[in-house]
Design an enzyme around this catalytic site. Structure first.
Site, PDB file in Angstrom:
ATOM      1  N   ASP A  40     -30.842 -54.622 -36.814  1.00  0.00           N
ATOM      2  CA  ASP A  40     -31.969 -54.655 -35.890  1.00  0.00           C
ATOM      3  C   ASP A  40     -33.020 -53.618 -36.292  1.00  0.00           C
ATOM      4  OD1 ASP A  40     -30.859 -56.628 -34.310  1.00  0.00           O
ATOM      5  OD2 ASP A  40     -29.945 -55.217 -32.902  1.00  0.00           O
ATOM      6  N   TYR A  68     -20.162 -48.223 -37.989  1.00  0.00           N
ATOM      7  CA  TYR A  68     -21.381 -47.739 -37.337  1.00  0.00           C
ATOM      8  C   TYR A  68     -21.103 -46.433 -36.603  1.00  0.00           C
ATOM      9  CZ  TYR A  68     -23.025 -52.623 -37.749  1.00  0.00           C
ATOM     10  OH  TYR A  68     -23.377 -53.864 -38.201  1.00  0.00           O
ATOM     11  N   ASP A  82     -30.971 -52.357 -25.555  1.00  0.00           N
ATOM     12  CA  ASP A  82     -31.357 -51.192 -26.356  1.00  0.00           C
ATOM     13  C   ASP A  82     -32.728 -50.742 -25.877  1.00  0.00           C
ATOM     14  OD1 ASP A  82     -33.161 -53.018 -27.422  1.00  0.00           O
ATOM     15  OD2 ASP A  82     -32.333 -52.976 -29.456  1.00  0.00           O
ATOM     16  N   ARG A 174     -25.053 -53.896 -29.555  1.00  0.00           N
ATOM     17  CA  ARG A 174     -25.784 -53.928 -28.278  1.00  0.00           C
ATOM     18  C   ARG A 174     -24.971 -54.629 -27.192  1.00  0.00           C
ATOM     19  NH1 ARG A 174     -30.626 -57.029 -28.736  1.00  0.00           N
ATOM     20  NH2 ARG A 174     -30.035 -57.790 -30.789  1.00  0.00           N
TER      21      ARG A 174
END
Length: 223
Positions: A40, A68, A82, A174
């Protein structure tokens, strides 16, 4: 010179994965180029890019587990889960204990059917899901089977939960933030995210866009 190669790129904040590919196509002067696994615009970190015949290898990287690190804030929500959209609820987080957070993280670890964010590039009726979401249209996205191999809180200073995660292809961090907020009854959103690894490939071995500019410049001067 740069055809038929694999590059490990550190994607900048606010750049889409397509922005990176477009920039490298011009810098490297190649016609065929692609990437393995979209990030993203509000995420940074490792993006694997292939040129020429090496684009055929990108599917192999896409199947590898992803690592991550990031921050999830509880107590508020946004439509995109987000900071890409404005806050649409404030529920607070009074009374939330670390034990509850650890239990919720365990619940969200393992094989699961995950509903993707409405603000995503998934195609529905020939359009991207975010096109419907931006117009306020109600849509339903089918759950997808994903695997979260580990989901660990590295630091908890409420409302922020710093985390490290390893997950399968197709996992939306997310959505995990959204689901964590639901588990806690507080709501939550993803404040920041960096992809630190794909398989055994580390972000430490990645080039920034500026590194790539310098690489091409040195090659030109060496001719």
């Amino acid at each position: 010179m740069y055809d038929h190669q694999i590059f490990f790129i550190d994607k900048p904040l606010h750049w889409s994965s397509f922005d990176v590919v477009k920039k490298l196509r011009g810098l490297l002067q190649v016609k065929k180029i692609g990437h393995a696994g979209t990030l993203d615009p509000l995420a940074t970190g490792l993006l694997i890019v292939g040129t020429g015949k090496k684009t055929k290898e990108l599917g192999r990287y896409q199947l590898m587990p992803k690592q991550y690190e990031g921050i999830i804030d509880i107590g508020k929500t946004t439509p995109s889960h987000d900071l890409g959209t404005s806050f649409d609820s404030t529920l607070g987080y009074d009374g939330i204990q670390e034990e509850q957070i650890q239990k919720a993280l365990q619940i969200l670890t393992g094989s699961q059917n995950q509903v993707p964010p409405l603000y995503s590039a998934i195609k529905l009726k020939g359009k991207r899901a975010y096109e419907f979401a931006r117009k306020g249209k109600s849509i339903t996205l089918a759950p997808r089977k994903v695997v979260v191999y580990s989901f660990i809180a590295t630091q908890i200073v409420l409302p922020s939960i710093h985390f490290r995660i390893t997950c399968s292809k197709g996992t939306y961090i997310r959505s995990l933030a959204r689901d964590l907020g639901k588990q806690l009854g507080t709501g939550a959103f993803l404040r920041s995210l960096i992809r630190t690894g794909i398989g055994d490939i580390s972000i430490a071995n990645a080039y920034t866009i500026e590194d790539m500019r310098n690489l091409v410049s040195r090659q030109v001067l060496a001719k």
